[in-house]
Design a protein around this motif. Structure first.
Motif, short mmCIF file in Angstrom:
data_model
loop_
_atom_site.label_atom_id
_atom_site.label_comp_id
_atom_site.label_asym_id
_atom_site.label_seq_id
_atom_site.Cartn_x
_atom_site.Cartn_y
_atom_site.Cartn_z
N ARG A 1 0.83 -1.21 0.00
CA ARG A 1 0.00 0.00 0.00
C ARG A 1 0.87 1.25 0.00
N PRO A 2 0.77 2.08 -1.06
CA PRO A 2 1.54 3.33 -1.08
C PRO A 2 0.84 4.40 -0.26
N VAL A 3 1.60 5.08 0.58
CA VAL A 3 1.10 6.18 1.39
C VAL A 3 1.80 7.44 0.92
N LEU A 4 1.05 8.39 0.39
CA LEU A 4 1.64 9.57 -0.26
C LEU A 4 1.44 10.83 0.57
N ASP A 5 2.54 11.56 0.80
CA ASP A 5 2.51 12.93 1.28
C ASP A 5 3.08 13.81 0.18
N VAL A 6 2.66 15.07 0.13
CA VAL A 6 3.12 15.95 -0.95
C VAL A 6 3.74 17.22 -0.41
N TYR A 7 4.60 17.82 -1.21
CA TYR A 7 5.23 19.10 -0.90
C TYR A 7 5.20 19.95 -2.15
N ASP A 8 5.48 21.25 -1.99
CA ASP A 8 5.47 22.12 -3.18
C ASP A 8 6.76 22.89 -3.35
N SER A 9 7.80 22.49 -2.62
CA SER A 9 9.12 23.10 -2.87
C SER A 9 10.21 22.15 -2.39
N ASN A 10 11.34 22.20 -3.08
CA ASN A 10 12.48 21.37 -2.68
C ASN A 10 12.97 21.72 -1.28
N GLU A 11 12.80 22.97 -0.90
CA GLU A 11 13.28 23.39 0.42
C GLU A 11 12.52 22.68 1.54
N VAL A 12 11.22 22.48 1.34
CA VAL A 12 10.41 21.77 2.35
C VAL A 12 10.89 20.33 2.48
N LEU A 13 11.11 19.68 1.35
CA LEU A 13 11.64 18.31 1.36
C LEU A 13 13.00 18.27 2.04
#
Length: 368
Positions: free
Chosen positions: A54-66
């Protein structure tokens, strides 16, 4: 006797139900951290059907956050999707990734050798990174509104739409947005000034900062994903954005049928050519699941469907014939050789330089 007999049979059953959780295997999961809107609608469900993971996905909108999560440690993610330069390059140097087991990744030989070669400088021997998507960073424009503000023959392939006060002041009423990304914005400003977009020279950065500061009164907001919806709805004139994001906005606008015409332009002064990659964090809880997901994305049919959905070019040569012809023939997605001459890649920077750039960026956003 009947009730006693029933109870006699139900007691072992009840005990077995209570004991079942003690013997059941925990559901295998793979935790993904990716950009928003960067899979097709059925990418995750099809993976689960094929692998029972089961894939569990979180998202971000900038490389800096990652990056902040990676450097903090114990992120809990098994697979991430950073931009190769300068971010993944910096992560490799910092020892944040674990090596790939290439024996578990059939299909690597289908990746465009030019793209693989472009990563050799930051990932010798291709030990840590697998290319995912590639594209450019340029301008999303509302064609009708920009022409109405600047004239029918106004050039739209220029950073001047943002950085030339005469143009920007006329576009401010219908909205200008900049990415919330110090590296990208400074690269665009430096390119517009005719300077090295990767320059760290004090005078060059000061000139770029002054240019950005001059544009600030005309900027509606700084954000790295909101512009997709706003372009599609006709709520922006110009957005500094990623090629596929703008083309997603174009598709949404066409589907809405409200007469909003969105176009993507690669500025003549130069633009960033980037590659997003897949990497496994060093402390990933389930690296085997991460390898399984990478192998799944190396399937040409899978990655072609993602390209069709997200409007980005993928590096899998075997997938190219499977990508919708409308995308394959779009110069915003697959730029011509004449346009490629003006593209550049971002170079990696050390922690000190990044901290200094981010401090400057924070002050500029606050208009200080």
């Amino acid at each position: 006797m009947r009730s006693l007999s029933l109870r006699h049979h139900l007691l072992p059953l009840a005990l077995s139900i209570l004991a079942a959780p003690l013997f059941a295997h925990a559901e295998e999961q793979v935790h993904l951290y990716n950009w928003s809107d960067y899979f097709a609608e059925d990418t995750l469900s099809d993976f689960e059907s094929q692998t029972h993971i089961r894939p569990v996905l979180d998202v971000y909108d900038s490389n800096e956050v990652l990056e902040a999560k990676l450097f903090a440690g114990s992120s809990g993610y098994d697979l991430i999707f950073p931009t190769a330069r300068p971010f993944a390059a910096r992560h490799i140097k910092a020892g944040l990734y674990q090596p790939l087991d290439r024996s578990k990744l059939p299909g690597l030989d289908q990746i465009d050798p030019d793209i693989m070669k472009s990563l050799e400088g930051i990932d010798p021997g291709h030990a840590y990174l697998v290319p995912y998507m590639w594209g450019t960073t340029g301008l999303g424009v509302n064609l009708k509104k920009v022409k109405a503000a600047l004239g029918e023959d106004a050039p739209m392939d220029t950073w001047g739409l943002i950085f030339d006060p005469d143009k920007a002041s006329k576009l401010a009423g219908c909205g200008i947005a900049l990415l919330d990304d110090a590296t990208e914005v400074f690269a665009a400003a430096l390119a517009y000034l005719g300077k090295d977009p990767n320059s760290l020279a004090k005078d060059d950065l000061a000139a770029a900062a002054e240019l950005i500061k001059g544009a600030h009164p005309y900027i509606r907001y700084f954000h790295s994903s909101q512009y997709i919806t706003d372009l599609a709805n006709g709520d922006l004139c110009v957005a500094h954005g990623y090629s596929g994001d703008v083309l997603q906005a174009k598709e949404r606008a066409e589907e809405a049928g409200k007469g909003v015409e969105v176009g993507y332009r690669i500025p003549r002064e130069g633009a960033v050519l980037w590659t997003d990659v897949m990497a496994i964090p060093k402390d990933a809880p389930n690296p085997a699941g991460a390898h399984a997901f990478i192998a799944y994305l190396l399937d040409p049919k899978v990655i072609a469907k993602i390209s069709d959905y997200v409007f980005y070019a993928n590096p899998n040569l075997a997938a190219t014939p499977l990508v919708d012809a409308k995308l394959r023939e779009d110069p915003g997605i697959y730029p011509s050789s004449d346009v490629k001459v003006h593209l550049f890649v971002l170079t990696e920077r050390n922690d000190r330089d990044m901290r200094a750039l981010n401090r400057l960026w924070t002050r500029l956003k606050a208009n200080r």
